[in-house]
Design a protein around this motif. Structure first.
Motif, PDB file in Angstrom:
ATOM      1  N   GLU A 296     -13.585  84.629 -82.871  1.00 35.98           N
ATOM      2  CA  GLU A 296     -12.916  84.490 -81.569  1.00 35.98           C
ATOM      3  C   GLU A 296     -12.666  85.846 -80.931  1.00 35.98           C
ATOM      4  OE1 GLU A 296      -8.822  82.548 -79.635  1.00 35.98           O
ATOM      5  OE2 GLU A 296      -9.131  82.585 -81.808  1.00 35.98           O
ATOM      6  N   VAL A 297     -12.257  86.836 -81.738  1.00 35.02           N
ATOM      7  CA  VAL A 297     -11.927  88.143 -81.183  1.00 35.02           C
ATOM      8  C   VAL A 297     -13.147  88.797 -80.547  1.00 35.02           C
ATOM      9  CG1 VAL A 297     -12.317  89.374 -83.362  1.00 35.02           C
ATOM     10  CG2 VAL A 297     -10.769  90.333 -81.652  1.00 35.02           C
ATOM     11  N   THR A 298     -14.330  88.581 -81.120  1.00 35.33           N
ATOM     12  CA  THR A 298     -15.550  89.162 -80.553  1.00 35.33           C
ATOM     13  C   THR A 298     -15.893  88.515 -79.226  1.00 35.33           C
ATOM     14  OG1 THR A 298     -16.463  89.893 -82.673  1.00 35.33           O
ATOM     15  CG2 THR A 298     -18.040  89.424 -80.906  1.00 35.33           C
ATOM     16  N   TYR A 299     -15.751  87.196 -79.124  1.00 36.72           N
ATOM     17  CA  TYR A 299     -16.068  86.523 -77.863  1.00 36.72           C
ATOM     18  C   TYR A 299     -15.043  86.855 -76.779  1.00 36.72           C
ATOM     19  CZ  TYR A 299     -20.169  84.042 -79.425  1.00 36.72           C
ATOM     20  OH  TYR A 299     -21.444  83.761 -79.839  1.00 36.72           O
ATOM     21  N   LYS A 300     -13.786  87.035 -77.150  1.00 38.75           N
ATOM     22  CA  LYS A 300     -12.795  87.454 -76.163  1.00 38.75           C
ATOM     23  C   LYS A 300     -13.088  88.874 -75.674  1.00 38.75           C
ATOM     24  CE  LYS A 300      -8.838  84.528 -77.302  1.00 38.75           C
ATOM     25  NZ  LYS A 300      -8.835  83.911 -75.961  1.00 38.75           N
ATOM     26  N   PHE A 301     -13.511  89.730 -76.595  1.00 32.02           N
ATOM     27  CA  PHE A 301     -13.896  91.088 -76.205  1.00 32.02           C
ATOM     28  C   PHE A 301     -15.091  91.043 -75.258  1.00 32.02           C
ATOM     29  CE2 PHE A 301     -16.075  95.145 -76.787  1.00 32.02           C
ATOM     30  CZ  PHE A 301     -15.024  96.067 -76.760  1.00 32.02           C
ATOM     31  N   ALA A 302     -16.062  90.168 -75.553  1.00 34.23           N
ATOM     32  CA  ALA A 302     -17.247  90.030 -74.698  1.00 34.23           C
ATOM     33  C   ALA A 302     -16.873  89.500 -73.317  1.00 34.23           C
ATOM     34  CB  ALA A 302     -18.270  89.112 -75.363  1.00 34.23           C
ATOM     35  N   GLU A 303     -15.882  88.627 -73.240  1.00 38.16           N
ATOM     36  CA  GLU A 303     -15.428  88.124 -71.935  1.00 38.16           C
ATOM     37  C   GLU A 303     -14.938  89.263 -71.047  1.00 38.16           C
ATOM     38  OE1 GLU A 303     -12.477  85.210 -72.767  1.00 38.16           O
ATOM     39  OE2 GLU A 303     -13.929  83.599 -73.073  1.00 38.16           O
ATOM     40  N   LYS A 304     -14.201  90.186 -71.637  1.00 32.32           N
ATOM     41  CA  LYS A 304     -13.721  91.332 -70.859  1.00 32.32           C
ATOM     42  C   LYS A 304     -14.897  92.192 -70.384  1.00 32.32           C
ATOM     43  CE  LYS A 304     -10.613  95.307 -70.969  1.00 32.32           C
ATOM     44  NZ  LYS A 304     -11.620  96.181 -70.331  1.00 32.32           N
ATOM     45  N   VAL A 305     -15.886  92.370 -71.240  1.00 33.14           N
ATOM     46  CA  VAL A 305     -17.068  93.149 -70.867  1.00 33.14           C
ATOM     47  C   VAL A 305     -17.806  92.477 -69.714  1.00 33.14           C
ATOM     48  CG1 VAL A 305     -19.303  94.016 -71.672  1.00 33.14           C
ATOM     49  CG2 VAL A 305     -17.306  94.164 -73.163  1.00 33.14           C
ATOM     50  N   PRO A 331     -27.633  79.135 -84.803  1.00 39.13           N
ATOM     51  CA  PRO A 331     -26.565  78.153 -84.562  1.00 39.13           C
ATOM     52  C   PRO A 331     -25.225  78.563 -85.161  1.00 39.13           C
ATOM     53  CG  PRO A 331     -28.590  77.056 -85.248  1.00 39.13           C
ATOM     54  CD  PRO A 331     -28.818  78.525 -85.460  1.00 39.13           C
ATOM     55  N   GLU A 332     -25.243  79.254 -86.308  1.00 35.09           N
ATOM     56  CA  GLU A 332     -24.007  79.588 -87.008  1.00 35.09           C
ATOM     57  C   GLU A 332     -23.205  80.672 -86.296  1.00 35.09           C
ATOM     58  OE1 GLU A 332     -22.867  77.971 -89.464  1.00 35.09           O
ATOM     59  OE2 GLU A 332     -24.607  76.794 -90.098  1.00 35.09           O
ATOM     60  N   ALA A 336     -22.109  78.480 -82.376  1.00 34.51           N
ATOM     61  CA  ALA A 336     -20.751  78.159 -82.816  1.00 34.51           C
ATOM     62  C   ALA A 336     -19.723  78.957 -82.019  1.00 34.51           C
ATOM     63  CB  ALA A 336     -20.602  78.443 -84.308  1.00 34.51           C
ATOM     64  N   GLY A 337     -19.975  80.248 -81.839  1.00 26.33           N
ATOM     65  CA  GLY A 337     -19.029  81.093 -81.104  1.00 26.33           C
ATOM     66  C   GLY A 337     -18.936  80.731 -79.635  1.00 26.33           C
ATOM     67  N   ALA A 338     -20.092  80.474 -79.010  1.00 22.53           N
ATOM     68  CA  ALA A 338     -20.108  80.108 -77.595  1.00 22.53           C
ATOM     69  C   ALA A 338     -19.391  78.783 -77.366  1.00 22.53           C
ATOM     70  CB  ALA A 338     -21.541  80.039 -77.092  1.00 22.53           C
ATOM     71  N   ASN A 339     -19.651  77.816 -78.225  1.00 24.91           N
ATOM     72  CA  ASN A 339     -18.989  76.515 -78.082  1.00 24.91           C
ATOM     73  C   ASN A 339     -17.474  76.647 -78.212  1.00 24.91           C
ATOM     74  OD1 ASN A 339     -21.531  75.406 -77.826  1.00 24.91           O
ATOM     75  ND2 ASN A 339     -21.552  74.420 -79.835  1.00 24.91           N
ATOM     76  N   ALA A 340     -17.022  77.455 -79.173  1.00 25.61           N
ATOM     77  CA  ALA A 340     -15.581  77.642 -79.360  1.00 25.61           C
ATOM     78  C   ALA A 340     -14.950  78.360 -78.171  1.00 25.61           C
ATOM     79  CB  ALA A 340     -15.325  78.434 -80.642  1.00 25.61           C
ATOM     80  N   ALA A 341     -15.726  79.240 -77.523  1.00 27.80           N
ATOM     81  CA  ALA A 341     -15.228  79.974 -76.356  1.00 27.80           C
ATOM     82  C   ALA A 341     -15.316  79.154 -75.069  1.00 27.80           C
ATOM     83  CB  ALA A 341     -16.009  81.273 -76.191  1.00 27.80           C
ATOM     84  N   LYS A 342     -15.844  77.924 -75.166  1.00 21.74           N
ATOM     85  CA  LYS A 342     -16.035  77.042 -74.008  1.00 21.74           C
ATOM     86  C   LYS A 342     -17.095  77.592 -73.050  1.00 21.74           C
ATOM     87  CE  LYS A 342     -12.718  74.553 -75.678  1.00 21.74           C
ATOM     88  NZ  LYS A 342     -13.056  73.375 -76.523  1.00 21.74           N
ATOM     89  N   THR A 363     -24.147  72.025 -82.305  1.00 19.16           N
ATOM     90  CA  THR A 363     -24.949  71.472 -81.216  1.00 19.16           C
ATOM     91  C   THR A 363     -24.827  72.313 -79.953  1.00 19.16           C
ATOM     92  OG1 THR A 363     -24.615  69.250 -82.111  1.00 19.16           O
ATOM     93  CG2 THR A 363     -25.406  69.420 -79.837  1.00 19.16           C
ATOM     94  N   PRO A 364     -25.942  72.831 -79.445  1.00 20.25           N
ATOM     95  CA  PRO A 364     -25.889  73.613 -78.206  1.00 20.25           C
ATOM     96  C   PRO A 364     -25.846  72.723 -76.977  1.00 20.25           C
ATOM     97  CG  PRO A 364     -28.145  73.472 -78.958  1.00 20.25           C
ATOM     98  CD  PRO A 364     -27.312  72.751 -79.993  1.00 20.25           C
ATOM     99  N   THR A 365     -25.532  73.314 -75.845  1.00 12.61           N
ATOM    100  CA  THR A 365     -25.611  72.594 -74.582  1.00 12.61           C
ATOM    101  C   THR A 365     -27.053  72.224 -74.271  1.00 12.61           C
ATOM    102  OG1 THR A 365     -23.765  73.967 -73.816  1.00 12.61           O
ATOM    103  CG2 THR A 365     -24.922  72.671 -72.147  1.00 12.61           C
ATOM    104  N   HIS A 366     -27.976  73.101 -74.680  1.00 13.26           N
ATOM    105  CA  HIS A 366     -29.397  72.888 -74.387  1.00 13.26           C
ATOM    106  C   HIS A 366     -30.229  73.632 -75.423  1.00 13.26           C
ATOM    107  CE1 HIS A 366     -32.917  72.045 -71.905  1.00 13.26           C
ATOM    108  NE2 HIS A 366     -33.259  73.322 -71.933  1.00 13.26           N
ATOM    109  N   ILE A 367     -31.409  73.117 -75.708  1.00 16.24           N
ATOM    110  CA  ILE A 367     -32.376  73.798 -76.571  1.00 16.24           C
ATOM    111  C   ILE A 367     -33.585  74.163 -75.719  1.00 16.24           C
ATOM    112  CG2 ILE A 367     -33.906  73.621 -78.572  1.00 16.24           C
ATOM    113  CD1 ILE A 367     -31.908  71.766 -79.876  1.00 16.24           C
ATOM    114  N   ALA A 368     -34.004  75.424 -75.791  1.00 12.86           N
ATOM    115  CA  ALA A 368     -35.135  75.902 -74.993  1.00 12.86           C
ATOM    116  C   ALA A 368     -36.183  76.509 -75.907  1.00 12.86           C
ATOM    117  CB  ALA A 368     -34.678  76.940 -73.972  1.00 12.86           C
ATOM    118  N   GLU A 369     -37.411  76.551 -75.418  1.00  9.85           N
ATOM    119  CA  GLU A 369     -38.501  77.125 -76.200  1.00  9.85           C
ATOM    120  C   GLU A 369     -38.312  78.624 -76.382  1.00  9.85           C
ATOM    121  OE1 GLU A 369     -41.546  76.745 -78.696  1.00  9.85           O
ATOM    122  OE2 GLU A 369     -40.659  75.072 -77.562  1.00  9.85           O
TER     123      GLU A 369
END
Length: 387
Positions: A296-305, A331-332, A336-342, A363-369
Motif C-alpha cells: 500500500e505504501v508504494t502505491y500511495k507514494f506512486a499516487e503522489k508522483v 498478477p501478484e 493486486a496492488g492496483a486493485n487494492a488502490a482502486k 483478476t484485472p479490469t482487463h487482459i490485453a495482448e
C-alpha cells in the motif's frame, strides 16, 4: 497528498475514435473543438496550461516495456500515443513503477530514455527503493547496512537519498574475511569497500535495496546482524524492541521476467531464503517491513508522483481525479496492488503471466495482448465514458 482514486470524469475533452482498434487511424469529428488552452502566470512567467486528460497511466517495466535489455515492439508505439500522437494532440501523463532497482533514478532514466526513444524523467519514475526517500529522516545519521546490487552501487544510491553512514556486506568481508570463508574478494570488490570496525559499529537497520548477488554471504551477515543487536560478532541475544535491527525489503517479487525463457527468482525469493534459515536457527520468523508493489505504501507514494506529474505538464494541480490505469505483467504485484488502490488494472501477456497455467491469481479490469493494446483499450474506455 491528493489521492488519485475513482472520481468525477473530465468532460472538457470529448473524443470519437472510430478506429481505436487500428491505432494509427483515430480521428476527431469535424464539429469537435478542443477547448482553448488557458494561460496563467507562475513566478511572473506566462505559460500555457494543458487541459487535464481523463486518464493517467502507470506502467511496469520488465515484461511490459522491456524483456531483459530488449525493448518490446509495442512499447514505443504505446508511449508515442501518450506523448501526443493521439486525437487531442495532448500529452497523457504516465509514470513507470517497477520493483527493479539497484542504481539511481537519474541513471536508470537516462538508460530508459535511450532504450525507449522518449525522454523519461526521474519525476515520472518509481523503482522499488525510491520510497525510502520518505524514511531517510529516521536513519540519516545512524549506521545502516544495504544489500544487493553490484559492488558499492547501492551504497551510492542510499547516500544520494541522504543516508550518511552506509555499509555493505563487502565492507564486512574486507573487515574480517572469516565472517564468510567461502568467498574471497576480487580486486574490484575490495576497491569498492570502506574501512570500518564492525565490532564497534552498531547497525540500526538493514535495507535490501536490490537482489543480492551472493545469497550465502548476505544471508549469513543478515543473520549475524539481527541476532546480535546490530554488532557483528557480538553474542546472540533474544530479539527485543531495545536491540531489534529494523529490516526492510524493497521488492517482494518471488519471480520476474528477464531475457531467459522462464521467469527468474527475485528478491522475494531471497527474503524467503533468509526467513527459512532464521527460522531453522531460532524457531521464529524475523519481523520486517515490505515495500515495492503490491504494498500500500508504494502505491500511495506512486499516487503522489502521478499528481506531481499532472501538475508538471499542466501547470496546476488537478481539481478532480482522473482514472489511473496500471499496466503490468505480474498478477501478484501489479494487479493486486492496483486493485487494492482502486485503480483500473490491465494485465498483459508479454511477461510473467502465462494464460496456459490458468486464470491470474488477482483478476484485472482487463487482459490485453501487449502494452499497446492496453493503452488503446483504456483510452477508448474513457472516451466512451465521457460521452
Amino acid at each position: 497528498m491528493e489521492s488519485l482514486r475513482r472520481g468525477p470524469r473530465f468532460s472538457s475533452i470529448r473524443l470519437h475514435c472510430r478506429a481505436l482498434a487500428q491505432p494509427r487511424r483515430c480521428f476527431l469529428p469535424n464539429n469537435l473543438r478542443v477547448r482553448t488552452l488557458q494561460t496563467h502566470s507562475r513566478s511572473s512567467t506566462a505559460s500555457r496550461q494543458q487541459p487535464h486528460p481523463p486518464l493517467v497511466f502507470a506502467f511496469d517495466i520488465d515484461g511490459v516495456l522491456l524483456r531483459g535489455e530488449t525493448v518490446l515492439p509495442a512499447a514505443k508505439r504505446a508511449l508515442a500515443r501518450l506523448e501526443g500522437a493521439n486525437p487531442t494532440g495532448l500529452k497523457i501523463p504516465y509514470i513507470l513503477i517497477t520493483n527493479g532497482g539497484g542504481i539511481s533514478e537519474e541513471d536508470r532514466c537516462r538508460k530508459l530514455s535511450k532504450q525507449l526513444g522518449f525522454d523519461i524523467k526521474p519525476t515520472q519514475y518509481v523503482q522499488s527503493h525510491t520510497v525510502l526517500k520518505s524514511v531517510v529522516h529516521k536513519y540519516a545519521e545512524k549506521p545502516i547496512m544495504v544489500f544487493g546490487g553490484k559492488f558499492d552501487e547501492v551504497r551510492k544510491v542510499a547516500e544520494g537519498y541522504g543516508f550518511e553512514k552506509v555499509y555493505t556486506t563487502l565492507d564486512v568481508m574486507a573487515w574480517n574475511p572469516n565472517v564468510w570463508p567461502f568467498h574471497e574478494l576480487t580486486a574490484e570488490e575490495r576497491a569498492s569497500t570502506k574501512p570500518v570496525d564492525f565490532s564497534r559499529t552498531p547497525i540500526s537497520a538493514a535495507f535490501v535495496f536490490h537482489d543480492p548477488r551472493n545469497w550465502a554471504l548476505d544471508v549469513q551477515i543478515l543473520c549475524d546482524l539481527v541476532q546480535s543487536g546490530g554488532i557483528i560478532g557480538a553474542p546472540y541475544l533474544p530479539v527485543s524492541e531495545q536491540n531489534k535491527v529494523d529490516l526492510v525489503f524493497c521488492n517482494p517479487d518471488l519471480l520476474w521476467r528477464a531475457a531467459f525463457d522462464r521467469p527468474r527468482l527475485g528478491q522475494g525469493a531471497f527474503r524467503e531464503a533468509f526467513q527459512a534459515v532464521y527460522h531453522a536457527l531460532t524457531g521464529k520468523r524475523y519481523p520486517y517491513v515490505q515495500y515495492g508493489k503490491p504494498s500500500e505504501v508504494t502505491y500511495k507514494f506512486a499516487e503522489k508522483v502521478l499528481v506531481d506529474r499532472l501538475e508538471e505538464l499542466s501547470g496546476r494541480r488537478p481539481a478532480v481525479s482522473p482514472e489511473v490505469y496500471m499496466v503490468g505483467d505480474n498478477p501478484e504485484s501489479d494487479i493486486a496492488g492496483a486493485n487494492a488502490a482502486k485503480w483500473s488494472s490491465v494485465l498483459v501477456r508479454t511477461g510473467v503471466f502465462d494464460p496456459a497455467q490458468g486464470p491470474p491469481a488477482h483478476t484485472p479490469t482487463h487482459i490485453a495482448e501487449d502494452v499497446e493494446e492496453a493503452v488503446e483499450w483504456a483510452i477508448r474506455r474513457e472516451m466512451e465514458r465521457a460521452g
